[in-house]
Design an enzyme around this catalytic site. Structure first.
Site, short mmCIF file in Angstrom:
data_model
loop_
_atom_site.label_atom_id
_atom_site.label_comp_id
_atom_site.label_asym_id
_atom_site.label_seq_id
_atom_site.Cartn_x
_atom_site.Cartn_y
_atom_site.Cartn_z
N SER A 69 0.80 -1.22 0.00
CA SER A 69 0.00 0.00 0.00
C SER A 69 0.83 1.27 0.00
O SER A 69 0.29 2.36 0.15
CB SER A 69 -0.92 0.00 1.22
N GLY A 70 2.15 1.11 -0.09
CA GLY A 70 3.01 2.29 -0.06
C GLY A 70 3.93 2.31 1.15
O GLY A 70 4.45 3.36 1.53
N HIS A 127 3.10 -4.09 9.67
CA HIS A 127 1.83 -4.38 9.01
C HIS A 127 0.84 -4.95 10.02
O HIS A 127 -0.29 -5.26 9.66
CB HIS A 127 2.01 -5.45 7.92
N ARG A 149 -4.25 1.82 0.60
CA ARG A 149 -4.31 2.03 -0.84
C ARG A 149 -5.57 1.36 -1.38
O ARG A 149 -6.04 0.37 -0.79
CB ARG A 149 -3.07 1.36 -1.45
N ARG A 283 7.79 -1.57 -8.52
CA ARG A 283 7.27 -2.15 -9.75
C ARG A 283 6.87 -1.03 -10.69
O ARG A 283 7.65 -0.62 -11.53
CB ARG A 283 6.09 -3.10 -9.44
N LYS A 284 5.67 -0.46 -10.49
CA LYS A 284 5.22 0.63 -11.36
C LYS A 284 5.02 1.93 -10.59
O LYS A 284 5.22 3.01 -11.13
CB LYS A 284 3.89 0.25 -12.01
P1 A3P Z 1 3.01 -1.38 -7.59
O1 A3P Z 1 3.20 -2.85 -7.44
O2 A3P Z 1 1.58 -1.03 -7.91
O3 A3P Z 1 3.96 -0.72 -8.50
P2 A3P Z 1 4.80 -1.62 -0.34
O4 A3P Z 1 5.88 -0.62 -0.29
O5 A3P Z 1 3.73 -1.42 0.67
O6 A3P Z 1 5.33 -3.00 -0.40
O7 A3P Z 1 4.03 -1.37 -1.71
C1 A3P Z 1 4.67 -1.53 -2.93
C2 A3P Z 1 4.00 -0.64 -3.95
O8 A3P Z 1 4.42 0.72 -3.77
C3 A3P Z 1 4.40 -1.02 -5.35
O9 A3P Z 1 3.27 -0.70 -6.15
C4 A3P Z 1 5.58 -0.10 -5.60
O10 A3P Z 1 5.89 0.11 -6.95
C5 A3P Z 1 5.09 1.17 -4.92
N1 A3P Z 1 6.19 2.05 -4.49
C6 A3P Z 1 7.39 1.71 -4.01
N2 A3P Z 1 8.13 2.79 -3.73
C7 A3P Z 1 7.38 3.85 -4.05
C8 A3P Z 1 7.60 5.27 -4.00
N3 A3P Z 1 8.75 5.75 -3.57
N4 A3P Z 1 6.60 6.07 -4.42
C9 A3P Z 1 5.45 5.57 -4.85
N5 A3P Z 1 5.16 4.25 -4.93
C10 A3P Z 1 6.12 3.40 -4.53
#
Ligand code: A3P
Length: 317
Positions: A69-70, A127, A149, A283-284
């Site tokens: 979720s970020g 978490h 998210r 990832r994205k």
């Molecule tokens: P996506 O898989 O949709 O790209 P977490 O950090 O909770 O494990 O979540 C990972 C998600 O946050 C992934 O989403 C990742 O790409 C995105 N993420 C990682 N670093 C980030 C950043 N600095 N800013 C925005 N999104 C980020």
């Protein structure tokens, strides 16, 4: 201390081996159901120890999230905010280290030691659902920040993440299988709705204790939310800092673009509970990628679950 831990670990091992399990994700270990949420047994171990031994300090800041979720972003931001007077733009540890190793984790760190705090750093990540945080965390004046998210994006992100961290010898699972598990609440630190609602309700009841953030809002107005975050955790930006562009510097440094292109996050490996390639956390980094993965039927099903579970809470996605 080591002996206390190893005795305790034996007892905890017995508790954990009696918990219900779910192996549908075919991860290294099946998920186990502890206090109503699903997590890996090594996380349950740490959480059980933490629930018993962790004594909150009023200066603690818990950096919490539902998985995918970020978390990475929120960790980088809170770390940068809290340590901004200690480092300059070339000495910030985030340049050389994954955000996940910049602070201890409540659901990971206790199995190795009982005092998990890093000297001089008030940050602890987790978490763990709000209901399962130790009483001392809820009762003390310490702060909790939480990021959630849109569950449709969080699911897509989780599916890709698990695909990358699953041991190669384990058979992959389809998006449909994973979706089924997610909708049944059988996902990492899920049911996702309980994880989100626990922190949401706490933030409504105690707005000065719990700050509830959304990934989508952070994306839309990063500056506003980063300032809010800094103020909430007790490290507000001064006018002078704002004029010097400190807020923007932190935002830039913690952005997906910048972080995902750092050598350490492209090719580095971190020892978390297991060895993890740092790039699995990048990832994205986009809002709405679910549209590229979920069929209209799947989206509809998830929408209905979200609506039903959040009804009357005041929270929407
Ligand atoms: P996506 O898989 O949709 O790209 P977490 O950090 O909770 O494990 O979540 C990972 C998600 O946050 C992934 O989403 C990742 O790409 C995105 N993420 C990682 N670093 C980030 C950043 N600095 N800013 C925005 N999104 C980020």
């Amino acid at each position: 201390e080591d002996q206390v831990v190893s005795l305790e670990m034996e007892r905890i091992g017995d508790t954990i081996s009696s918990l219900p399990t779910e192996d549908g994700w075919r991860t290294l270990k099946p998920l186990c159901l502890y206090q109503g949420f699903w997590c890996f047994p090594y996380y349950a171990e740490s959480i059980i120890l933490g629930q018993k031994y962790y004594k909150a300090e009023p200066s603690d800041i818990f950096v919490c999230s539902a998985p995918k979720s970020g978390t990475t972003w929120l960790k980088a931001l809170t770390f940068s905010i809290v340590t901004r007077t200690r480092f300059n733009s070339s000495s910030n540890p985030l340049l050389f280290q994954s955000p996940h190793t910049c602070m201890p984790s409540f659901h990971r760190s206790f199995s190795k030691k009982l005092d998990i705090r890093e000297p001089g750093l008030p940050l602890i990540a987790s978490h763990t659902p709000y209901a399962s945080l130790p009483k001392s965390v809820k009762d003390s004046d310490c702060k909790i920040v939480y990021i959630c998210r849109d569950p449709r994006d969080a699911f897509v992100s989780l599916f890709h993440y698990i695909a990358k961290v699953r041991p190669k010898e384990n058979e992959p699972i389809s998006l449909e299988e994973a979706f089924e598990l997610y909708c049944e609440g059988k996902s990492l630190f899920g049911p996702f709705w309980d994880n989100i609602l626990g922190y949401w309700r706490a933030s409504v009841e105690r707005p000065r204790k719990v700050l509830f953030l959304k990934y989508e809002d952070m994306m839309k107005d990063t500056t506003l939310n980063v300032k809010k975050l800094a103020e909430f955790v007790g490290y507000p930006f001064s006018l002078e800092e704002e004029q010097q562009g400190m807020v923007q510097k932190i935002i830039e440094m913690c952005s997906f673009e910048f972080m995902s292109n750092l050598e350490v996050n492209k090719n580095g490996i971190s020892r978390l509970a297991t060895n993890v390639e740092n790039n699995v956390f990048f990832r994205k980094g986009k809002v709405g990628d679910w549209k590229n993965h979920l069929t209209p039927e799947m989206a509809n099903r998830l929408d209905n679950i979200i609506e039903q579970k959040l009804i009357g809470s005041g929270l929407t996605f």
